[in-house]
Motif scaffolding. Structure first.
Motif, PDB file in Angstrom:
ATOM      1  N   TYR A  63      13.479   7.124  25.199  1.00  0.00           N
ATOM      2  CA  TYR A  63      14.704   8.087  25.180  1.00  0.00           C
ATOM      3  C   TYR A  63      16.025   7.587  25.810  1.00  0.00           C
ATOM      4  CZ  TYR A  63      13.790   9.613  30.218  1.00  0.00           C
ATOM      5  OH  TYR A  63      13.552   9.456  31.553  1.00  0.00           O
ATOM      6  N   GLN A  64      17.125   8.439  25.773  1.00  0.00           N
ATOM      7  CA  GLN A  64      18.194   8.025  26.545  1.00  0.00           C
ATOM      8  C   GLN A  64      18.776   9.257  27.292  1.00  0.00           C
ATOM      9  OE1 GLN A  64      20.034   4.329  24.557  1.00  0.00           O
ATOM     10  NE2 GLN A  64      21.515   5.522  25.065  1.00  0.00           N
ATOM     11  N   ASP A  66      20.685  12.009  29.660  1.00  0.00           N
ATOM     12  CA  ASP A  66      22.265  12.490  29.886  1.00  0.00           C
ATOM     13  C   ASP A  66      23.069  11.476  30.468  1.00  0.00           C
ATOM     14  OD1 ASP A  66      21.632  14.669  27.955  1.00  0.00           O
ATOM     15  OD2 ASP A  66      21.262  15.897  29.647  1.00  0.00           O
ATOM     16  N   TYR A  68      23.670  10.234  27.596  1.00  0.00           N
ATOM     17  CA  TYR A  68      23.941   9.375  26.447  1.00  0.00           C
ATOM     18  C   TYR A  68      22.772  10.038  25.334  1.00  0.00           C
ATOM     19  CZ  TYR A  68      26.302   6.718  29.892  1.00  0.00           C
ATOM     20  OH  TYR A  68      27.251   6.364  30.711  1.00  0.00           O
ATOM     21  N   GLY A  69      22.301  11.074  25.363  1.00  0.00           N
ATOM     22  CA  GLY A  69      21.284  11.538  24.875  1.00  0.00           C
ATOM     23  C   GLY A  69      21.482  11.427  23.241  1.00  0.00           C
ATOM     24  N   GLU A  70      20.271  11.094  22.615  1.00  0.00           N
ATOM     25  CA  GLU A  70      20.297  10.561  21.157  1.00  0.00           C
ATOM     26  C   GLU A  70      19.303  11.707  20.441  1.00  0.00           C
ATOM     27  OE1 GLU A  70      20.361   6.020  21.319  1.00  0.00           O
ATOM     28  OE2 GLU A  70      18.660   7.026  21.282  1.00  0.00           O
ATOM     29  N   VAL A  71      19.831  12.201  19.217  1.00  0.00           N
ATOM     30  CA  VAL A  71      18.982  12.680  18.225  1.00  0.00           C
ATOM     31  C   VAL A  71      18.546  11.699  17.371  1.00  0.00           C
ATOM     32  CG1 VAL A  71      19.042  14.449  16.537  1.00  0.00           C
ATOM     33  CG2 VAL A  71      20.415  14.933  18.706  1.00  0.00           C
ATOM     34  N   LYS A  72      17.221  11.586  16.873  1.00  0.00           N
ATOM     35  CA  LYS A  72      16.795  10.709  15.968  1.00  0.00           C
ATOM     36  C   LYS A  72      16.066  11.473  14.876  1.00  0.00           C
ATOM     37  CE  LYS A  72      15.471   7.577  19.992  1.00  0.00           C
ATOM     38  NZ  LYS A  72      14.651   6.836  20.259  1.00  0.00           N
ATOM     39  N   ARG A  89      12.633  17.849  28.692  1.00  0.00           N
ATOM     40  CA  ARG A  89      13.659  18.798  29.224  1.00  0.00           C
ATOM     41  C   ARG A  89      13.296  19.619  30.438  1.00  0.00           C
ATOM     42  NH1 ARG A  89      14.925  20.597  23.065  1.00  0.00           N
ATOM     43  NH2 ARG A  89      12.589  20.876  23.170  1.00  0.00           N
ATOM     44  N   GLU A 115      17.761  15.633  21.579  1.00  0.00           N
ATOM     45  CA  GLU A 115      18.176  15.187  22.838  1.00  0.00           C
ATOM     46  C   GLU A 115      17.063  15.445  23.949  1.00  0.00           C
ATOM     47  OE1 GLU A 115      22.213  15.345  24.178  1.00  0.00           O
ATOM     48  OE2 GLU A 115      22.860  15.109  22.276  1.00  0.00           O
ATOM     49  N   GLY A 116      16.733  14.756  24.959  1.00  0.00           N
ATOM     50  CA  GLY A 116      16.000  15.244  26.013  1.00  0.00           C
ATOM     51  C   GLY A 116      14.413  15.144  25.731  1.00  0.00           C
TER      52      GLY A 116
END
Length: 177
Positions: A63-64, A66, A68-72, A89, A115-116
């Protein structure tokens, strides 16, 4: 597309709705309007491919953090994988819980990972290709991970990994932060 919520908020199984005729089939893999209408606005900024020649290859849990959070949106386009999402989270009611879906080229099913939430997979057969659509753009040097076998999560992997990178094998035990 059909969107099916999992027990972890924001982690969604995305099913194709192919149209078939004598030529074969056609299916939409992503449509920003359909995702938004289903309550999951997602517009990928980047598309990546993971090639995995060996049965039992484990990638994750990545994960990345915060900011820099990503949605995949993850889809297996060749072969078959056991795809896992772990909720990291701290304020989530499902914090430290995991969910999984089998993704395969045959079904075209995908997993949307918000994210998270850490993501990883185990190949269930040799020669698996995994397609990632990611938003926002990946930020090198900002990646993080949790160990695939961390007892905090107790992920029920269907098999013992045979191939794993030293980095993925060496992640520390999870500590909520």
């Amino acid at each position: 597309m059909r969107f099916t919520a999992t027990e972890i908020a924001g982690v969604v199984v995305v099913e194709l709705e192919p149209r078939s005729d004598e030529r074969g089939a056609f299916a939409r893999l992503h449509c920003p309007d359909e995702f938004a209408a289903a309550g999951h606005p997602f517009v990928p900024a980047q598309t990546s491919l993971s090639r995995n020649p060996h049965l039992g290859t484990l990638r994750g849990m990545h994960y990345q953090p915060d900011p820099y959070g990503e949605v995949k949106l993850v889809r297996c386009v060749r072969g078959r994988i056991f795809d896992v999402a772990v909720d990291l989270r701290p304020d989530s009611p499902t914090h430290r819980r995991w969910t999984a879906a089998e993704l395969s080229a045959e079904t075209g099913r995908a997993l949307l990972v918000p994210e998270g939430v850490a993501h990883g997979f185990l190949t269930l057969e040799p020669d698996c290709d995994v397609l990632y659509q990611i938003s926002p753009l990946y930020q090198p040097g900002r990646e993080a991970g949790v160990r695939w076998d961390d007892p905090t999560f107790a992920i029920a992997w269907p098999a013992q990994p045979q191939v794993i990178s030293p980095r993925d094998a060496a992640y520390a035990d999870y500590r909520a932060g």
